[in-house]
Design a protein around this motif. Structure first.
Motif, short mmCIF file in Angstrom:
data_model
loop_
_atom_site.label_atom_id
_atom_site.label_comp_id
_atom_site.label_asym_id
_atom_site.label_seq_id
_atom_site.Cartn_x
_atom_site.Cartn_y
_atom_site.Cartn_z
N VAL A 234 0.78 -1.33 0.22
CA VAL A 234 -0.10 0.07 0.01
C VAL A 234 0.89 1.20 0.20
O VAL A 234 0.60 2.23 -0.73
N VAL A 235 2.05 1.20 0.65
CA VAL A 235 2.75 2.30 0.77
C VAL A 235 3.20 2.39 -0.53
O VAL A 235 3.35 3.78 -1.38
N ALA A 236 3.91 1.61 -1.35
CA ALA A 236 4.27 1.59 -2.66
C ALA A 236 3.25 2.13 -3.68
O ALA A 236 3.84 3.10 -4.36
N GLY A 237 2.08 1.50 -3.50
CA GLY A 237 1.14 1.92 -4.36
C GLY A 237 0.66 3.71 -4.37
O GLY A 237 0.42 4.36 -5.23
N ILE A 238 0.54 3.92 -2.95
CA ILE A 238 0.35 5.22 -2.65
C ILE A 238 1.59 6.38 -3.24
O ILE A 238 1.17 7.36 -3.81
N ARG A 239 2.77 6.07 -2.95
CA ARG A 239 3.87 6.57 -3.51
C ARG A 239 3.78 6.85 -5.06
O ARG A 239 4.09 7.64 -5.74
N ARG A 240 3.46 5.62 -5.71
CA ARG A 240 3.38 5.67 -7.21
C ARG A 240 2.29 6.44 -7.76
O ARG A 240 2.02 6.55 -8.85
N GLY A 241 1.34 6.80 -6.85
CA GLY A 241 0.11 7.64 -7.34
C GLY A 241 -0.84 6.63 -7.63
O GLY A 241 -1.79 7.17 -8.51
N VAL A 242 -0.94 5.45 -7.63
CA VAL A 242 -2.12 4.65 -8.08
C VAL A 242 -3.16 4.15 -6.98
O VAL A 242 -3.92 3.40 -7.45
N LEU A 243 -2.93 4.40 -5.77
CA LEU A 243 -3.49 4.08 -4.57
C LEU A 243 -3.64 5.43 -3.72
O LEU A 243 -3.13 6.05 -3.52
N VAL A 244 -5.31 5.40 -3.11
CA VAL A 244 -5.40 6.32 -2.08
C VAL A 244 -5.94 5.81 -0.83
O VAL A 244 -6.59 4.65 -0.93
N SER A 245 -5.29 6.16 0.22
CA SER A 245 -5.62 5.66 1.65
C SER A 245 -6.95 5.87 1.91
O SER A 245 -7.64 6.96 1.53
N PRO A 246 -7.60 5.04 2.56
CA PRO A 246 -7.30 3.51 3.09
C PRO A 246 -7.50 2.49 1.90
O PRO A 246 -8.52 2.81 0.83
N VAL A 247 -6.80 1.48 2.02
CA VAL A 247 -6.74 0.66 1.19
C VAL A 247 -7.31 -0.90 1.50
O VAL A 247 -6.81 -1.37 2.53
#
Ligand SMILES: N[C@@H](CCC[C@H](N)C(=O)O)C(=O)O
Length: 283
Positions: A234-247
């Motif tokens: 989730v940290v990697a996905g948020i940093r890549r801009g493809v995920l938004v918290s919460p996941v």
């Protein structure tokens, strides 16, 4: 000796949990391997040891051994099982506890609905501290993340490296069920660029708040869920801009919810912890 233990799981990641406050233990790697063995022993991905705290202001010390007998820094699903264990055994009456681990203090709490939330601390993002050897590698930027090329069977896998106290290499795949998790996972785990070996995560993005994840764990092989692996993905996905918290993280063994506010804020993991049975084994 006759060892008393409790068999537990968190989203299918299973544990032998041992109270080392009320019984003295000092096992060799071979004895940990015996406990983890699914045919000759009890069977578990990890063994969790509950000890008295050493530092002031902390409630317990929590030690983790992989199925291969090696002691490791952190285990997220285990942290939830730990809380269920100390609560059920009445080793504490607190709902929020402070636990010392090899990689620092974590703060789990038992929620009113029976789920457990753990403050896993801030992720470590500097490759040298994961640790990951970047010598002579050319990375590429994606959002705030840095992707690194990892050569596996002559092909380049683009990975994010994150430590949640323990090391993780995370890659995005189109279909997690078809991903070569076991074949490539063992090669990633032992890749020379990871001096302490690594946990290899394969994540499929369903939407900004929902992923599917499989993890080939260092020292245990593929497990049904990996808590720190879910945090790292989730940290990697948020940093890549493809995920938004919460996941919501869907694993083969159950669901975890991971929230992260970015940068130095702590990663919060919520999920279940279940007691399966109690036992005694001669060791
Ligand atoms: N199952 C775990 C992680 C256990 C340790 C890991 N295999 C390692 O070697 O770092 C979790 O839920 O986080």
């Amino acid at each position: 000796m006759k060892l008393k233990f409790t068999k537990m799981h968190g989203a299918g990641n299973d544990f032998v949990v041992i109270d080392a406050i009320n019984q003295a233990i000092d096992f060799t790697p071979a004895q940990w391997q015996y406990l983890a063995d699914r045919r000759f022993g009890v069977g578990a991905d990890q063994m969790l040891v509950v000890e008295k705290a050493q530092a002031a202001g902390v409630d317990f010390r929590y030690r983790i051994y992989n199925a291969d007998g090696g002691e490791v820094e952190q285990c997220g699903n285990g942290a939830r099982a730990f809380v269920r264990f100390v609560t059920d055994k009445k080793l504490t009456d607190k709902r929020a506890i402070k636990v010392e681990t090899m990689s620092g203090i974590i703060e789990p709490r038992l929620e009113a609905n029976g789920q457990i939330t753990v403050d896993m601390g801030a992720p470590i993002l500097n490759p040298e501290d994961v640790p990951f050897d970047t010598t002579d590698l050319l990375c590429k930027a994606e959002g705030e993340d840095t992707l690194w090329p990892l050569d596996i069977k002559g092909e380049t896998n683009w990975i994010s490296v994150v430590s949640m106290g323990n090391p993780h290499a995370v890659q995005v795949v189109a279909d997690v069920e078809a991903a070569p998790v076991r074949e490539d996972g063992v090669l990633i785990e032992h890749h020379p660029r990871f001096p302490k070996r690594v946990n290899a995560g394969f994540m499929q993005i369903l939407d900004q708040h929902h992923i599917k994840l499989r993890v080939f764990e260092r020292g245990a092989g593929e497990t049904l869920a990996c808590g720190t692996g879910a945090c790292a993905a989730v940290v990697a996905g948020i940093r890549r801009g493809v995920l938004v918290s919460p996941v919501k993280v869907q694993t083969r063994g159950g669901e975890l919810v991971i929230a992260w506010g970015g940068q130095d804020s702590p990663v919060m993991m919520t999920g279940p912890a279940v007691t399966v049975f109690e036992g005694e084994i001669e060791i």
